[in-house]
Design an enzyme around this catalytic site. Structure first.
Site, PDB file in Angstrom:
ATOM      1  N   MET A   1       0.985  -0.884  -0.015  1.00  0.00           N
ATOM      2  CA  MET A   1       0.182  -0.205   0.293  1.00  0.00           C
ATOM      3  C   MET A   1       1.385   1.867   0.165  1.00  0.00           C
ATOM      4  O   MET A   1       1.431   1.450   0.931  1.00  0.00           O
ATOM      5  CB  MET A   1      -0.791   0.159   1.241  1.00  0.00           C
ATOM      6  CG  MET A   1      -2.085  -1.022   1.256  1.00  0.00           C
ATOM      7  SD  MET A   1      -3.422  -0.770   2.468  1.00  0.00           S
ATOM      8  CE  MET A   1      -4.361  -1.949   1.874  1.00  0.00           C
ATOM      9  N   ASP A   2       0.845   1.735  -1.242  1.00  0.00           N
ATOM     10  CA  ASP A   2       2.558   2.709  -0.905  1.00  0.00           C
ATOM     11  C   ASP A   2       1.577   4.142  -0.743  1.00  0.00           C
ATOM     12  O   ASP A   2       0.659   4.444  -0.629  1.00  0.00           O
ATOM     13  CB  ASP A   2       2.185   2.915  -3.521  1.00  0.00           C
ATOM     14  CG  ASP A   2       2.622   4.390  -3.465  1.00  0.00           C
ATOM     15  OD1 ASP A   2       4.272   4.294  -2.915  1.00  0.00           O
ATOM     16  OD2 ASP A   2       2.577   5.611  -3.182  1.00  0.00           O
TER      17      ASP A   2
END
Length: 579
Positions: free
Chosen positions: A236-237
């Site tokens: 999850m950037d």
């Protein structure tokens, strides 16, 4: 229904949805989430606190086109390289964003549902997933200003008309924490008048508005697609920035954690073997909160490790690294750390806050600048530029020390760094350019105008093959050293990511810790000389059980005398085991 004791999956989803969307019907939204994920309300719950990994797990981080061959899809070239060189010593391949994009080497996504045709197609991803676990990026905070969604936003049509976070043009954003110096708000003309969209990173990366439930539903469908295509690990950037509230720092808000818990619940019911990794390049104590109560991230990046380890190896003093390690909580079963020393980004400096003094950070920066580094900045609370990350290839970063500059110990120092990372509690992640010891790419900086490009070299596959086969190159020496290190590591139960770890106190120049397997059968004493001088060690300082036979896994030397005096050469490391 009690928030503390929900029963069905639908009720459990409602518990997370209610604080995020207080004006919506949580039961209706829960049903919409289930439909988007194509899940039954009676989906089987996963076993809590299950470790979805073992000592055999090692990650490689790479772009889809870090290696290219003419007239061949880069994802196919990547698969061949990994098959030939890494298939027996890694388990997981983190392919950085492989979607159509407009900037930031993939992190400005134009279409989340399509593989960039310049790299290959979904068949290539599925082929790779048959041989390796695939980690894919969920670029959840923002998307490209050239996406269909943003084109629709400009025209006030759906989907997209209300997909992006906007603020008044005169909003007070002085409290907002972000890693860039560019203006936060961007003016956009729409049929409804001028709007000011929020851009945490760049004006080509426009922040999404998760206050709109339709954005949530779209991302659930995207996650479902990735699962169907074989992706099982989700990075999850920039997720720490995903929820905004004016008058706050707009980072690490409670709603962000609630959103992660919601998505985890959906993902683990759809695919019980799936893993969530949060990418939160922030101070250490804040980073740790993303474990939640073993109900948020399965893995968190150990962001403090790269700058602390670099500081240790260029100063020859492990005091700060050791102090940090002693404060790190053992991860609960079902969670663990993702350890890395280098990645596609630079060496983050925010994770050193509270761990290194300003003088020590400045010394590290100036030393690495002597070794060819560039420095990227962010804007601090006073609106002034402040160093945010150091951009340099790890091979160049470890060419010498702060005191003496470049020296003859580059290879030994480089391998010592990776031996430390590989033996710590958690799962090790190796950047592909560290596995092959790629050097600073200044030409790429000139071509892109971005400092991060210094460590994003693109190899010609045949040139790389020649370099790896040539016994006179450091590339050959490093990849063979790395392969041996990983082949040893993956056979040791004491290196299970959740095996016990205790820090040892052997002075400033020996960084050491004890690992014990979860069944308590194997012990490993990992000892590393982190200085450019020989260091002495008396085995009596270690708790070597007298009834066991002790062997150094690295040198294969056996030790019968438990009070023997040893001398470790500069940057030598030992993994003493009783099995």
């Amino acid at each position: 229904m009690s928030r503390d004791n929900p029963t069905s999956l639908e009720q459990r989803l409602s518990v997370h949805l209610q604080p995020l969307y207080p004006d919506e019907d949580p039961a209706r939204m829960a049903q919409a989430c289930l439909e988007a994920m194509e899940l039954s309300p009676s989906a089987t719950p996963v076993k809590p606190h299950a470790n979805l990994w073992s000592e055999r797990d090692t990650v490689v981080i790479t772009y889809g086109d870090s290696i290219r061959r003419e007239a061949e899809a880069p994802l196919q070239t990547l698969r061949q390289f990994c098959h030939d060189h890494l298939s027996d010593c890694i388990s997981t391949l983190h392919i950085l964003p492989f979607f159509p994009y407009s900037s930031d080497d993939g992190f400005s996504v134009m279409d989340y549902t399509t593989v960039n045709p310049a790299l290959g197609n979904w068949d290539d991803i599925e082929t790779l997933s048959a041989e390796f676990k695939i980690m894919g990026d969920l670029v959840i905070n923002h998307c490209s200003s050239r996406s269909l969604w943003f084109d629709n936003f400009r025209q006030s049509i759906d989907p997209g008309a209300s997909f992006f976070y906007c603020a008044p043009g005169d909003a007070d954003t002085s409290m907002v924490v972000r890693p860039r110096t560019s203006p936060l708000l961007r003016e956009v003309e729409t049929p409804d008048g001028v709007k000011h969209v929020w851009c945490t990173f760049s004006h080509d990366q426009v922040d999404l508005n998760f206050e709109n439930p339709d954005v949530l539903y779209e991302f659930i469908k995207i996650i479902r697609l990735y699962l169907e295509k074989g992706i099982r690990w989700f990075r999850m950037d920039a997720v720490a920035f995903v929820w905004k509230k004016l008058g706050t720092a707009c980072i690490n808000l409670p709603e962000t954690h609630e959103l992660i818990r919601l998505l985890r619940l959906l993902i683990e019911h759809k695919a019980p073997d799936a893993v969530i990794i949060t990418e939160t390049n922030i101070p250490n104590h804040e980073n740790l909160t993303y474990f939640g109560n073993a109900n948020e991230a399965h893995l968190i990046y150990n962001f403090s490790l790269p700058p602390l380890l670099l500081n240790t190896l260029i100063t020859g003093n492990c005091t700060h690294l050791k102090s940090w390690l002693m404060t790190m909580p053992p991860a609960q079963f079902g969670t663990t750390y993702l350890n890395f020393v280098a990645s596609h980004d630079g060496i983050g400096l925010r994770p050193t806050e509270g761990l290194l003094s300003e003088w020590e950070v400045d010394t590290m920066i100036s030393t690495l600048q002597r070794f060819g580094a560039k420095v990227s900045c962010r804007t601090n609370a006073q609106g002034e530029p402040k160093p945010y990350e150091i951009n340099i290839s790890l091979w160049n970063a470890l060419q010498g020390t702060a005191q003496h500059g470049p020296d003859t110990w580059q290879y030994a120092r480089f391998m010592c760094a990776h031996a430390i990372m590989a033996s710590l509690e958690g799962i090790p992640a190796f950047y592909i350019h560290s596995l092959i010891a790629t050097e600073n790419d200044y030409e790429r900086i000139e071509n892109t105008g971005h400092f991060r490009s210094i460590n994003r070299h693109i190899w010609d596959a045949d040139a790389l093959s020649d370099a790896l086969q040539d016994t006179g190159t450091h590339h050959h020496k490093v990849i063979n050293g790395m392969r041996r290190l990983l082949e040893i590591r993956c056979k040791q139960p004491a290196f299970h990511p959740n095996a016990t770890q205790f820090t040892l106190h052997l002075g400033e120049s020996l960084f050491a810790f004890w690992r014990q397997s979860t069944d308590r059968r194997q012990s490993i004493f990992a000892i590393h000389n982190i200085s450019d001088q020989p260091q002495s060690l008396n085995l009596s300082e270690l708790n070597l059980v007298s009834t066991d036979q002790w062997t150094d896994l690295i040198s294969e030397q056996h030790f019968e005398d438990r009070v023997a005096q040893l001398e470790l050469a500069p940057y030598q490391y030992m993994w003493l085991t009783n099995l």
